[in-house]
Design an enzyme around this catalytic site. Structure first.
Site, PDB file in Angstrom:
ATOM      1  N   LYS A 101       2.150   3.032   2.295  1.00  0.00           N
ATOM      2  CA  LYS A 101       1.811   3.801   3.934  1.00  0.00           C
ATOM      3  C   LYS A 101       1.561   3.186   4.796  1.00  0.00           C
ATOM      4  O   LYS A 101       1.233   1.469   4.735  1.00  0.00           O
ATOM      5  CB  LYS A 101       0.516   4.328   3.257  1.00  0.00           C
ATOM      6  CG  LYS A 101      -0.585   3.561   3.079  1.00  0.00           C
ATOM      7  CD  LYS A 101      -2.285   4.732   2.258  1.00  0.00           C
ATOM      8  CE  LYS A 101      -2.928   3.529   2.548  1.00  0.00           C
ATOM      9  NZ  LYS A 101      -4.146   4.142   2.337  1.00  0.00           N
ATOM     10  N   LYS A 145       0.700  -0.822   0.077  1.00  0.00           N
ATOM     11  CA  LYS A 145      -0.407  -0.118  -0.068  1.00  0.00           C
ATOM     12  C   LYS A 145       1.122   1.461  -0.217  1.00  0.00           C
ATOM     13  O   LYS A 145       0.130   2.435  -0.256  1.00  0.00           O
ATOM     14  CB  LYS A 145      -0.802   0.156   0.964  1.00  0.00           C
ATOM     15  CG  LYS A 145      -2.254  -0.473   0.919  1.00  0.00           C
ATOM     16  CD  LYS A 145      -3.299  -0.691   1.881  1.00  0.00           C
ATOM     17  CE  LYS A 145      -4.251  -2.133   2.172  1.00  0.00           C
ATOM     18  NZ  LYS A 145      -5.229  -1.085   2.596  1.00  0.00           N
TER      19      LYS A 145
END
Length: 138
Positions: free
Chosen positions: A50, A48
């Protein structure tokens, strides 16, 4: 009697919401023992790009406190077959938003080959951690 002895599901479970609760409750209603893999921060970062809002150890503690969950394990990779090798579950529960996804088509074939069923559970519409992030930004 429930149709499955040992069930398995995974997730990030960031910003815990009713959709998370629904999948855990629905999964537990179908098995005697539910194992839940909580994605580590490092794993989430790999796909992702993040970090979750809630750190791994806190997300794990939240999931461990849910009455539908019998065991929590760290999900350090997305390889569901290696999870089966480790935990020998006879059902893997997945949100139906993943049905038809190439990753789960392959997983389904592999797991079916060892007698494990992939069960698609209804996705809770209108709520997700991504939507919660957007609302918090307002």
């Amino acid at each position: 009697m429930k149709p499955f002895k040992v069930g398995y599901t995974t997730g990030v479970f960031d910003m815990f919401h009713v959709g998370h609760l629904n999948i855990l409750q629905r999964a537990k209603n179908l098995c005697d023992f539910l194992i839940v893999g909580v994605s580590t921060d490092e794993l989430v970062m790999t796909y992702k790009n993040k970090l979750p809002v809630i750190p791994y150890l806190e997300r794990r503690e939240i999931i461990e406190s849910i009455k539908y969950v019998d065991q929590v394990v760290a999900q350090e990779n997305r390889d569901k077959f290696s999870a089966w090798e480790a935990y020998k579950f006879d059902a893997m529960f997945v949100g139906d938003d993943w049905r038809g996804n190439e990753l789960f088509n392959e997983v389904e074939v592999k797991l079916n080959g060892v007698g494990t069923t992939v069960v698609y559970l209804p996705y809770t519409q209108g709520v997700s951690s991504s939507l919660l992030r957007e609302k918090v930004r307002l």
